[in-house]
Design a protein around this motif. Structure first.
Motif, PDB file in Angstrom:
ATOM      1  N   LEU A   1       0.748  -0.983   0.099  1.00 48.32           N
ATOM      2  CA  LEU A   1       0.104  -0.036  -0.101  1.00 48.32           C
ATOM      3  C   LEU A   1       0.989   1.353  -0.004  1.00 48.32           C
ATOM      4  O   LEU A   1       1.699   1.435   0.758  1.00 48.32           O
ATOM      5  CB  LEU A   1      -0.890   0.027   1.207  1.00 48.32           C
ATOM      6  CG  LEU A   1      -1.785   1.241   1.371  1.00 48.32           C
ATOM      7  CD1 LEU A   1      -2.949   1.344   0.256  1.00 48.32           C
ATOM      8  CD2 LEU A   1      -2.686   1.439   2.780  1.00 48.32           C
ATOM      9  N   SER A   2       0.915   1.880  -0.884  1.00 45.82           N
ATOM     10  CA  SER A   2       1.596   3.335  -1.285  1.00 45.82           C
ATOM     11  C   SER A   2       0.921   4.404  -1.153  1.00 45.82           C
ATOM     12  O   SER A   2      -0.254   4.695  -1.856  1.00 45.82           O
ATOM     13  CB  SER A   2       2.465   3.192  -2.496  1.00 45.82           C
ATOM     14  OG  SER A   2       3.048   4.392  -2.524  1.00 45.82           O
ATOM     15  N   LEU A   3       1.091   5.304  -0.048  1.00 42.56           N
ATOM     16  CA  LEU A   3       0.327   6.467   0.098  1.00 42.56           C
ATOM     17  C   LEU A   3       1.324   7.725  -0.154  1.00 42.56           C
ATOM     18  O   LEU A   3       2.437   7.946   0.489  1.00 42.56           O
ATOM     19  CB  LEU A   3      -0.312   6.568   1.626  1.00 42.56           C
ATOM     20  CG  LEU A   3      -1.193   5.385   1.944  1.00 42.56           C
ATOM     21  CD1 LEU A   3      -1.692   5.194   3.385  1.00 42.56           C
ATOM     22  CD2 LEU A   3      -2.335   5.377   1.187  1.00 42.56           C
ATOM     23  N   PRO A   4       0.505   8.826  -0.570  1.00 43.56           N
ATOM     24  CA  PRO A   4       1.282  10.103  -0.547  1.00 43.56           C
ATOM     25  C   PRO A   4       1.666  10.538   0.889  1.00 43.56           C
ATOM     26  O   PRO A   4       0.427  11.168   1.393  1.00 43.56           O
ATOM     27  CB  PRO A   4       0.476  10.966  -1.669  1.00 43.56           C
ATOM     28  CG  PRO A   4      -1.033  10.445  -1.702  1.00 43.56           C
ATOM     29  CD  PRO A   4      -0.727   8.897  -1.266  1.00 43.56           C
ATOM     30  N   ALA A   5       2.751  10.846   1.353  1.00 37.04           N
ATOM     31  CA  ALA A   5       2.796  10.871   2.684  1.00 37.04           C
ATOM     32  C   ALA A   5       2.186  12.242   3.145  1.00 37.04           C
ATOM     33  O   ALA A   5       1.425  12.593   4.033  1.00 37.04           O
ATOM     34  CB  ALA A   5       4.297  10.733   2.988  1.00 37.04           C
ATOM     35  N   ARG A   6       2.702  13.441   2.489  1.00 41.07           N
ATOM     36  CA  ARG A   6       2.420  14.823   2.759  1.00 41.07           C
ATOM     37  C   ARG A   6       0.782  14.789   2.785  1.00 41.07           C
ATOM     38  O   ARG A   6      -0.020  15.378   3.746  1.00 41.07           O
ATOM     39  CB  ARG A   6       3.056  15.514   1.934  1.00 41.07           C
ATOM     40  CG  ARG A   6       2.756  17.065   2.252  1.00 41.07           C
ATOM     41  CD  ARG A   6       3.462  17.975   1.073  1.00 41.07           C
ATOM     42  NE  ARG A   6       3.342  19.521   1.590  1.00 41.07           N
ATOM     43  CZ  ARG A   6       4.146  20.295   1.990  1.00 41.07           C
ATOM     44  NH1 ARG A   6       5.217  19.672   2.499  1.00 41.07           N
ATOM     45  NH2 ARG A   6       3.671  21.766   2.227  1.00 41.07           N
ATOM     46  N   GLY A   7       0.206  14.459   1.723  1.00 39.30           N
ATOM     47  CA  GLY A   7      -1.380  14.592   1.370  1.00 39.30           C
ATOM     48  C   GLY A   7      -1.954  13.812   2.651  1.00 39.30           C
ATOM     49  O   GLY A   7      -2.962  14.608   3.112  1.00 39.30           O
ATOM     50  N   VAL A   8      -1.509  12.745   2.741  1.00 42.25           N
ATOM     51  CA  VAL A   8      -2.389  11.773   3.901  1.00 42.25           C
ATOM     52  C   VAL A   8      -2.123  12.425   5.068  1.00 42.25           C
ATOM     53  O   VAL A   8      -3.045  12.490   6.051  1.00 42.25           O
ATOM     54  CB  VAL A   8      -1.984  10.505   3.887  1.00 42.25           C
ATOM     55  CG1 VAL A   8      -2.471   9.535   4.918  1.00 42.25           C
ATOM     56  CG2 VAL A   8      -2.164   9.829   2.373  1.00 42.25           C
ATOM     57  N   ALA A   9      -1.026  12.971   5.356  1.00 40.51           N
ATOM     58  CA  ALA A   9      -0.761  13.506   6.848  1.00 40.51           C
ATOM     59  C   ALA A   9      -1.286  14.947   7.009  1.00 40.51           C
ATOM     60  O   ALA A   9      -2.241  15.025   8.037  1.00 40.51           O
ATOM     61  CB  ALA A   9       0.838  13.864   7.221  1.00 40.51           C
ATOM     62  N   ILE A  10      -1.665  15.709   6.107  1.00 35.39           N
ATOM     63  CA  ILE A  10      -2.540  16.754   6.070  1.00 35.39           C
ATOM     64  C   ILE A  10      -3.933  16.565   6.338  1.00 35.39           C
ATOM     65  O   ILE A  10      -4.605  17.030   7.147  1.00 35.39           O
ATOM     66  CB  ILE A  10      -2.283  17.736   4.868  1.00 35.39           C
ATOM     67  CG1 ILE A  10      -0.880  18.293   4.968  1.00 35.39           C
ATOM     68  CG2 ILE A  10      -3.358  18.914   5.023  1.00 35.39           C
ATOM     69  CD1 ILE A  10      -0.534  18.985   3.684  1.00 35.39           C
ATOM     70  N   ALA A  11      -4.290  15.618   5.467  1.00 33.33           N
ATOM     71  CA  ALA A  11      -5.849  15.153   5.645  1.00 33.33           C
ATOM     72  C   ALA A  11      -6.117  14.512   7.049  1.00 33.33           C
ATOM     73  O   ALA A  11      -7.221  14.889   7.595  1.00 33.33           O
ATOM     74  CB  ALA A  11      -6.139  14.170   4.652  1.00 33.33           C
ATOM     75  N   MET A  12      -5.201  13.786   7.488  1.00 28.68           N
ATOM     76  CA  MET A  12      -5.639  13.154   8.901  1.00 28.68           C
ATOM     77  C   MET A  12      -5.654  14.201  10.124  1.00 28.68           C
ATOM     78  O   MET A  12      -5.990  14.188  10.820  1.00 28.68           O
ATOM     79  CB  MET A  12      -4.595  11.952   9.156  1.00 28.68           C
ATOM     80  CG  MET A  12      -4.852  10.682   8.182  1.00 28.68           C
ATOM     81  SD  MET A  12      -6.513   9.788   8.383  1.00 28.68           S
ATOM     82  CE  MET A  12      -7.201  10.588   6.917  1.00 28.68           C
ATOM     83  N   SER A  13      -4.527  15.044   9.811  1.00 29.43           N
ATOM     84  CA  SER A  13      -4.567  16.078  10.844  1.00 29.43           C
ATOM     85  C   SER A  13      -5.801  16.949  10.976  1.00 29.43           C
ATOM     86  O   SER A  13      -6.335  17.326  11.849  1.00 29.43           O
ATOM     87  CB  SER A  13      -3.511  17.383  10.392  1.00 29.43           C
ATOM     88  OG  SER A  13      -2.028  16.436  10.411  1.00 29.43           O
ATOM     89  N   VAL A  14      -6.470  17.374   9.508  1.00 29.67           N
ATOM     90  CA  VAL A  14      -7.878  17.829   9.527  1.00 29.67           C
ATOM     91  C   VAL A  14      -8.685  17.089  10.421  1.00 29.67           C
ATOM     92  O   VAL A  14      -9.626  17.480  10.900  1.00 29.67           O
ATOM     93  CB  VAL A  14      -8.120  18.326   8.168  1.00 29.67           C
ATOM     94  CG1 VAL A  14      -9.460  18.818   8.046  1.00 29.67           C
ATOM     95  CG2 VAL A  14      -7.056  19.310   7.395  1.00 29.67           C
ATOM     96  N   VAL A  15      -8.762  15.814  10.011  1.00 30.44           N
ATOM     97  CA  VAL A  15      -9.842  14.829  10.750  1.00 30.44           C
ATOM     98  C   VAL A  15      -9.484  14.999  12.253  1.00 30.44           C
ATOM     99  O   VAL A  15     -10.667  15.074  12.848  1.00 30.44           O
ATOM    100  CB  VAL A  15      -9.550  13.137  10.060  1.00 30.44           C
ATOM    101  CG1 VAL A  15     -10.313  12.403  10.970  1.00 30.44           C
ATOM    102  CG2 VAL A  15      -9.804  13.381   8.569  1.00 30.44           C
ATOM    103  N   CYS A  16      -8.555  15.206  12.788  1.00 28.98           N
ATOM    104  CA  CYS A  16      -8.174  15.315  14.146  1.00 28.98           C
ATOM    105  C   CYS A  16      -9.008  16.645  14.463  1.00 28.98           C
ATOM    106  O   CYS A  16      -9.525  16.381  15.623  1.00 28.98           O
ATOM    107  CB  CYS A  16      -6.648  15.275  14.528  1.00 28.98           C
ATOM    108  SG  CYS A  16      -5.735  13.821  14.357  1.00 28.98           S
ATOM    109  N   MET A  17      -8.850  17.606  14.047  1.00 32.01           N
ATOM    110  CA  MET A  17      -9.646  18.984  14.226  1.00 32.01           C
ATOM    111  C   MET A  17     -10.996  18.293  14.234  1.00 32.01           C
ATOM    112  O   MET A  17     -11.755  19.145  15.092  1.00 32.01           O
ATOM    113  CB  MET A  17      -9.033  19.912  13.605  1.00 32.01           C
ATOM    114  CG  MET A  17      -7.478  20.181  13.965  1.00 32.01           C
ATOM    115  SD  MET A  17      -6.794  21.828  12.811  1.00 32.01           S
ATOM    116  CE  MET A  17      -6.231  20.862  11.446  1.00 32.01           C
ATOM    117  N   VAL A  18     -11.438  18.011  13.152  1.00 28.54           N
ATOM    118  CA  VAL A  18     -12.924  17.643  12.934  1.00 28.54           C
ATOM    119  C   VAL A  18     -13.676  16.872  14.102  1.00 28.54           C
ATOM    120  O   VAL A  18     -14.526  17.095  14.689  1.00 28.54           O
ATOM    121  CB  VAL A  18     -13.218  17.042  11.684  1.00 28.54           C
ATOM    122  CG1 VAL A  18     -14.789  16.542  11.543  1.00 28.54           C
ATOM    123  CG2 VAL A  18     -12.939  18.001  10.502  1.00 28.54           C
ATOM    124  N   ALA A  19     -12.529  15.658  14.644  1.00 25.37           N
ATOM    125  CA  ALA A  19     -13.020  15.032  15.767  1.00 25.37           C
ATOM    126  C   ALA A  19     -13.204  16.053  17.040  1.00 25.37           C
ATOM    127  O   ALA A  19     -14.235  15.782  17.888  1.00 25.37           O
ATOM    128  CB  ALA A  19     -12.221  14.070  15.889  1.00 25.37           C
TER     129      ALA A  19
END
Length: 438
Positions: A77-95
């Motif tokens: 599983l290959s993920l674009p590190a920067r994009g996923v990290a930014i998206a998950m950080s936003v999810v933390c704030m949404v939570a």
């Protein structure tokens, strides 16, 4: 007779009314606000450190096939590190926002916490693995291996405390079980004899704890610590004088082979992790079900909980309080002893001094984190096992996190988990309270 016993429950519902209800609602609102703001701040930190701290164009690659196993191959599983990290950080704030908005719904609270934790872990992982590769399936496998003794120790702790005896001696039961399994397995040439010896050794330590706690009314926390030190000294001495001098004769029991369950073991990613394991892991699966059903759906469990909550009431309806405590603490010790046996004949195949590394104390924390319920304790043990496995998996990647901090991770998580529950959970009412008739 047994049906008339008060059925205690540590989570008895309380529904305040009037001013008391207003006070409770205000406290819940304040707690939700503080927690939600905390989630948002952590999300902002993750955005700065993991999101903007990762170079663009780098991928984080996660291996999804368990190494060295005959199993279905799954592509990486290959993920674009920067994009996923930014998206998950936003999810933390949404939570965090969800935690503030839905402060009265218990389900919403749990979902927001779970969402925050999952998003933060993913953001952290893609940052740590950016430009590198980590075996995610291998991390899951290490999680299970780390969690097995913790789960068995936590089950032992739940049984003991539900019966009114605080079992701080889980670490000693681990250590003596591991020693007995290695020695017996080596001398007899039988791993099954080693497993039985591990269980008996744990039961003996449990019996020692029960005698001093129930018969001589010794303070149980202090007693457990003393027993742990005693076992550490005894096993250390015997290791030096016996096992270390002739390891081929006394410290070479071997390990159980894995048993592969056809069909289930072919499930991608988790199949080989859960269903291509040795007999002690399968025994753990069975014990989780047995202890949960036994504790909440049988007469034995009703009596155990009765003597752990209100021993005087239990005594008045004919339950032998101290006999029940003796029996349950020894049985719990046997389960912890099996957990200790896993450390030797289930994994590395040899015994070494102080090889538990405080795992018994982490198992005890899992008991508290799991609110003295078997399934809750199992979930907590898996969480602690995951942090331990994560530390192991990240060390070879040479991340900017000091290796010493990675090694501390399971203990740091344990401290935060237990500290976060102070004042929010209640132990069985009669735990650490010896019972004397009259």
């Amino acid at each position: 007779m047994a049906d008339t016993v008060i059925a205690p429950d540590v989570e008895a519902p309380v529904n305040p009314t009037g001013e008391a209800a207003d006070v409770v609602r205000a406290a819940a609102r304040k707690k939700a606000l503080i927690t939600g703001i905390g989630f948002v701040l952590v999300g902002l930190y993750a955005l700065w450190a993991f999101g903007f701290g990762t170079s663009g164009g780098e991928d984080a690659v996660f291996g999804m096939t368990v190494p060295n196993r005959d199993t279905t191959h799954v592509g990486d599983l290959s993920l674009p590190a920067r994009g996923v990290a930014i998206a998950m950080s936003v999810v933390c704030m949404v939570a965090g926002g969800l935690r503030i908005a839905f402060d009265r719904s218990r389900l919403a609270v749990r979902l927001s916490i779970a969402l925050f934790l999952i998003a933060f872990v993913i953001a952290f992982l893609v940052w740590a693995v950016a430009g590198k590769q980590m075996s995610f399936a291998g991390a899951l496998q290490n999680t299970l291996l780390a969690a097995v003794p913790l789960v068995l120790g936590a089950l032992a702790g739940v049984i003991g405390e539900r019966s009114g005896v605080v079992n701080i001696a889980i670490d000693g039961q681990f250590l003596f079980g591991a020693f007995a399994a290695a020695l017996t397995g080596s001398v007899t040439g039988s791993l099954w004899a080693g497993l039985a010896a591990g269980a008996v050794a744990g039961a003996l330590i449990g019996g020692l704890l029960a005698v001093f706690a129930v018969r001589y009314l010794v303070e149980q926390v202090v007693l457990g610590v003393v027993i742990n030190l005693l076992v550490t000294g005894i096993t250390g001495f015997l290791y030096t004088q016996l096992l270390q001098k002739d390891p081929e004769q006394y410290n070479d029991p071997g390990v159980f082979d894995n048993i592969r369950i056809p069909g289930f073991a072919d499930i991608p990613v988790i199949g080989p992790v859960l269903f291509d394991v040795n007999v002690i892991v399968y025994l753990m699966y069975a014990l989780i079900v047995i202890v949960h059903l036994g504790l909440f759906h049988t007469r034995w469990g009703l009596r155990a909980r009765a003597v752990g909550e209100h021993p005087t009431a239990a005594d008045t309806v004919g339950i032998k309080v101290n006999a029940t405590r003796y029996r349950n603490v020894m049985m719990a010790g046997a389960i912890a002893g099996v957990g200790g046996a896993f450390l030797t004949i289930g994994t590395v195949g040899t015994f070494s001094k102080d090889m538990t590394s405080g795992a018994g104390y982490i198992a005890l924390a899992a008991v508290i984190f799991g609110r003295w319920r078997p399934l809750g304790a199992v979930a907590a043990a898996l969480l602690f096992g995951f942090t331990s496995a994560l530390a192991t998996s990240l060390q070879p990647l040479n991340t900017s996190i000091p290796s010493q901090f990675l090694q501390m991770m399971p203990y740091v998580v344990t401290i935060f988990a237990v500290a976060g529950l102070v004042g929010k959970v209640r132990a069985p009412a009669a735990a650490n309270k010896p019972y004397t008739k009259g």
